[in-house]
Structures are given as C-alpha cells and as structure tokens.
Design an enzyme around this catalytic site. Sequence first.
Site, PDB file in Angstrom:
ATOM      1  N   TYR A  82      -8.845  -4.411  -3.664  1.00 39.94           N
ATOM      2  CA  TYR A  82      -8.977  -2.923  -3.313  1.00 39.94           C
ATOM      3  C   TYR A  82      -9.701  -1.770  -4.099  1.00 39.94           C
ATOM      4  CZ  TYR A  82      -4.837  -4.680  -0.854  1.00 39.94           C
ATOM      5  OH  TYR A  82      -4.070  -5.384  -0.028  1.00 39.94           O
ATOM      6  N   LYS A 106       0.729   2.905   4.414  1.00 42.46           N
ATOM      7  CA  LYS A 106      -0.141   3.701   3.867  1.00 42.46           C
ATOM      8  C   LYS A 106      -0.595   4.879   4.667  1.00 42.46           C
ATOM      9  CE  LYS A 106      -4.915   4.607   4.244  1.00 42.46           C
ATOM     10  NZ  LYS A 106      -5.497   4.797   5.486  1.00 42.46           N
ATOM     11  N   SER A 107      -0.708   5.884   4.129  1.00 39.30           N
ATOM     12  CA  SER A 107      -1.302   7.137   4.705  1.00 39.30           C
ATOM     13  C   SER A 107      -2.389   7.926   3.672  1.00 39.30           C
ATOM     14  CB  SER A 107      -0.298   8.062   5.161  1.00 39.30           C
ATOM     15  OG  SER A 107      -0.785   9.179   5.977  1.00 39.30           O
ATOM     16  N   ARG A 144       1.822  13.104   6.680  1.00 38.52           N
ATOM     17  CA  ARG A 144       2.361  11.971   7.242  1.00 38.52           C
ATOM     18  C   ARG A 144       3.236  11.107   6.131  1.00 38.52           C
ATOM     19  NH1 ARG A 144      -2.595   9.290  10.757  1.00 38.52           N
ATOM     20  NH2 ARG A 144      -2.105  10.272  12.772  1.00 38.52           N
ATOM     21  N   ASN A 200       6.929   9.942   6.259  1.00 39.28           N
ATOM     22  CA  ASN A 200       7.300   8.549   6.149  1.00 39.28           C
ATOM     23  C   ASN A 200       8.247   8.322   5.159  1.00 39.28           C
ATOM     24  OD1 ASN A 200       5.378   7.888   7.843  1.00 39.28           O
ATOM     25  ND2 ASN A 200       3.791   7.245   6.438  1.00 39.28           N
TER      26      ASN A 200
HETATM   27  N1  LIG Z   1      -0.937  -8.221   0.958  1.00 41.29           N
HETATM   28  C1  LIG Z   1      -1.759  -8.195   2.012  1.00 41.29           C
HETATM   29  O1  LIG Z   1      -2.369  -9.283   2.073  1.00 41.29           O
HETATM   30  C2  LIG Z   1      -2.151  -7.013   2.681  1.00 41.29           C
HETATM   31  C3  LIG Z   1      -2.776  -7.054   3.895  1.00 41.29           C
HETATM   32  C4  LIG Z   1      -2.724  -5.695   4.396  1.00 41.29           C
HETATM   33  C5  LIG Z   1      -2.230  -4.367   4.153  1.00 41.29           C
HETATM   34  N2  LIG Z   1      -1.612  -4.573   2.789  1.00 41.29           N
HETATM   35  C6  LIG Z   1      -1.029  -3.207   2.204  1.00 41.29           C
HETATM   36  O2  LIG Z   1      -0.067  -2.755   3.093  1.00 41.29           O
HETATM   37  C7  LIG Z   1       0.065  -1.333   3.041  1.00 41.29           C
HETATM   38  C8  LIG Z   1       0.169  -0.668   4.387  1.00 41.29           C
HETATM   39  O3  LIG Z   1      -0.576  -1.534   5.189  1.00 41.29           O
HETATM   40  P1  LIG Z   1      -1.793  -0.921   6.138  1.00 41.29           P
HETATM   41  O4  LIG Z   1      -2.431   0.329   5.619  1.00 41.29           O
HETATM   42  O5  LIG Z   1      -2.479  -2.158   6.721  1.00 41.29           O
HETATM   43  O6  LIG Z   1      -1.019  -0.395   7.546  1.00 41.29           O
HETATM   44  P2  LIG Z   1       0.251   0.412   7.742  1.00 41.29           P
HETATM   45  O7  LIG Z   1       0.841   1.241   6.716  1.00 41.29           O
HETATM   46  O8  LIG Z   1       0.998  -0.129   8.940  1.00 41.29           O
HETATM   47  O9  LIG Z   1      -0.614   1.681   8.870  1.00 41.29           O
HETATM   48  C9  LIG Z   1      -1.659   2.436   8.292  1.00 41.29           C
HETATM   49  C10 LIG Z   1      -2.057   3.302   9.418  1.00 41.29           C
HETATM   50  O10 LIG Z   1      -1.277   4.128   9.974  1.00 41.29           O
HETATM   51  C11 LIG Z   1      -1.570   5.628   9.845  1.00 41.29           C
HETATM   52  N3  LIG Z   1      -0.418   6.169   9.687  1.00 41.29           N
HETATM   53  C12 LIG Z   1       0.364   6.188   8.674  1.00 41.29           C
HETATM   54  N4  LIG Z   1       1.547   6.793   8.796  1.00 41.29           N
HETATM   55  C13 LIG Z   1       1.413   7.253   9.975  1.00 41.29           C
HETATM   56  C14 LIG Z   1       2.298   8.100  10.582  1.00 41.29           C
HETATM   57  N5  LIG Z   1       3.407   8.687  10.198  1.00 41.29           N
HETATM   58  N6  LIG Z   1       2.138   8.432  12.017  1.00 41.29           N
HETATM   59  C15 LIG Z   1       0.968   8.117  12.537  1.00 41.29           C
HETATM   60  N7  LIG Z   1      -0.003   7.281  11.747  1.00 41.29           N
HETATM   61  C16 LIG Z   1       0.409   6.984  10.474  1.00 41.29           C
HETATM   62  C17 LIG Z   1      -2.449   5.477   8.671  1.00 41.29           C
HETATM   63  O11 LIG Z   1      -3.462   6.667   9.073  1.00 41.29           O
HETATM   64  P3  LIG Z   1      -3.904   7.984   7.838  1.00 41.29           P
HETATM   65  O12 LIG Z   1      -4.078   7.052   6.515  1.00 41.29           O
HETATM   66  O13 LIG Z   1      -5.284   8.424   8.438  1.00 41.29           O
HETATM   67  O14 LIG Z   1      -2.679   8.818   7.665  1.00 41.29           O
HETATM   68  C18 LIG Z   1      -3.179   4.186   8.716  1.00 41.29           C
HETATM   69  O15 LIG Z   1      -4.239   4.236   9.768  1.00 41.29           O
HETATM   70  C19 LIG Z   1      -1.287  -1.039   2.280  1.00 41.29           C
HETATM   71  O16 LIG Z   1      -1.096  -0.366   1.197  1.00 41.29           O
HETATM   72  C20 LIG Z   1      -2.123  -2.286   2.146  1.00 41.29           C
HETATM   73  O17 LIG Z   1      -2.716  -2.327   0.777  1.00 41.29           O
HETATM   74  C21 LIG Z   1      -1.640  -5.779   2.015  1.00 41.29           C
END
Ligand SMILES: NC(=O)c1ccc[n+]([C@@H]2O[C@H](COP(=O)([O-])OP(=O)(O)OC[C@H]3O[C@@H](n4cnc5c(N)ncnc54)[C@H](OP(=O)(O)O)[C@@H]3O)[C@@H](O)[C@H]2O)c1
Length: 233
Positions: free
Chosen positions: A2, A184-185, A190, A194
């Site tokens: 990242y 992640k946000s 948010r 969260n």
């Molecule tokens: N180990 C792995 O292989 C792997 C793979 C993928 C991801 N990850 C990690 O998992 C973590 C989270 O996953 P992710 O970022 O893929 O998906 P996520 O946390 O499920 O969703 C993030 C998305 O949701 C939005 N969001 C967040 N809170 C919200 C709320 N309360 N209401 C509406 N929308 C909201 C965010 O927008 P905004 O940011 O615009 O607010 C962003 O677009 C990250 O830190 C990532 O590094 C790990």
Amino acid sequence: MYRNEAGVRDGIAASGLDRDDVFITSKLNNGYHAPDDARRAFDETLRALGTDHVDLFLIHWPLPTLYDGDYPATWKALEEFQADGRARSIGVSNFEVDHLERLAAECDVVPAVNQIELHPYLLNDAVHSYGREHGIATEAWSPIAQGGVLGDPVITEIAEKLDRTPAQVVLRWHIERGNIVFPKSATPARMEENFALFDFELEPGDDAAIAGLDRGEDGRTGPNPGVMDHVPS
Ligand SMILES: NC(=O)c1ccc[n+]([C@@H]2O[C@H](COP(=O)([O-])OP(=O)(O)OC[C@H]3O[C@@H](n4cnc5c(N)ncnc54)[C@H](OP(=O)(O)O)[C@@H]3O)[C@@H](O)[C@H]2O)c1
C-alpha cells in the site's frame, strides 16, 4: 503493497500519541516470500515506520502457485521476527483451510490472526470456523464489501428499525460474531460513524437475516486466494 508505511509513521508522530497507545499492523508484500527477502523486507518495514517493533505482522497472501508453494518457509521467517521481539504477534492473510493446516503440520507458531475477505455477501464460513476451532482470530477485510452491501434491503430495513446507519448495522453484526473489523474511510464523519458501535445491539433474527445474504464465491470482491499470484512491480 500500500506504500503507506511512511504516512503511518508521520501520522503517529503528528498525533502526539505514545507508541504504546497505537497498534500497528503491517504485511509482507508478495515479492518477498523467500526467507532472506522476507527478513530484508521486515527490516525495511520497521525502518519506514520509524519503530523498533510492530504489533502484528502478516503474510499478505499465501501465493500457493509461487515460490514452490513454500509459504511454510515464509512463515518460519515471521516466527523469527516474533521470537526476537520485533513483531509482538504474527499472522496471515487470505489463508484457506488447507494453507492453515500446512502451517499447523510444518511450523511451530499458530497464527494469531487470519485477515480474510468477509462481509454479508461472503461469509467465508469454512475458514472462519477453522479459525474459531484453532484459536486464530478472524479479521474481516472489506467488512462492508467496499460499500456494496449498504443498499441491500435486508440491511436498510434493520438500519431503519434500529435507527442506525447501514454501515453501523453491518459492522455491529461483525462485532457480535467476534470478527475484528477495520473499515476503511477517508471521510472523518464516516470514521466517527464506524466507531459508534457499542451503544446498541442487533435484535433476535437480525444476525440470521444478514447471514442469509451470503452468495458464496459469487460474493467475493477480491481474488480467490488459491489462485492469486499477483506480485506488484
Ligand atoms: N488483506 C487483504 O488482502 C486486503 C484486501 C483488501 C482490503 N484490505 C484492507 O481492508 C480494509 C478495508 O477494506 P476496503 O477498503 O476494501 O473496504 P471497506 O472497508 O469494506 O469499504 C471501504 C469503502 O466504503 C466507504 N465507507 C466507509 N465507511 C462508510 C460508511 N459509514 N458509509 C458509507 N460508506 C462508507 C469508503 O468510502 P470513503 O473512504 O470515501 O469514506 C470506501 O469507499 C482496508 O484497510 C484494506 O487495506 C485487505
């Protein structure tokens, strides 16, 4: 992967928080699974983070089709980082049951954590159950499916009933199932939303209704760990 370790270092410095009040996780990038490369990569992670230890260090992907499928050798390098105190705990990410069984057979330390894709559209039950039975905490990545589950009528109805947002309902569902969540946000409002998960509970039937949204493999947003072989350049 990242490219955020220097940013995390600067963010912690700017916050004024003590190092001991912050829990830092980093992961081994896919290009560094050979044990000597893993050692060098871990040194570089600590240097870039400006810290003498991380609280948790993970193998990002098992990469069973690369490195002769020898992720146990990579895991043994992480065992060294824990033994010398530079990683307080060690874990894996995206490990399937067969990968975890191999670590159990060939290595000494049980992973503290398995960070896997998990949300209402992908329950990932087999991996989750294996973790529960073997003392491996499940950490749910993409816990709200990158926003993809928030418009689902099952979720929005529960949210209206409880006077909470859809994201809070899904994150609370994870917490009640014992999952570690890290949504992640980049939006401060948010982020606050969260975190506000500890002054309400789901009602009887809500857990089952949300779990009923599972789509199995069709619900995956990311790659299948059995075939994932991407090495960033
Ligand atoms: N180990 C792995 O292989 C792997 C793979 C993928 C991801 N990850 C990690 O998992 C973590 C989270 O996953 P992710 O970022 O893929 O998906 P996520 O946390 O499920 O969703 C993030 C998305 O949701 C939005 N969001 C967040 N809170 C919200 C709320 N309360 N209401 C509406 N929308 C909201 C965010 O927008 P905004 O940011 O615009 O607010 C962003 O677009 C990250 O830190 C990532 O590094 C790990």
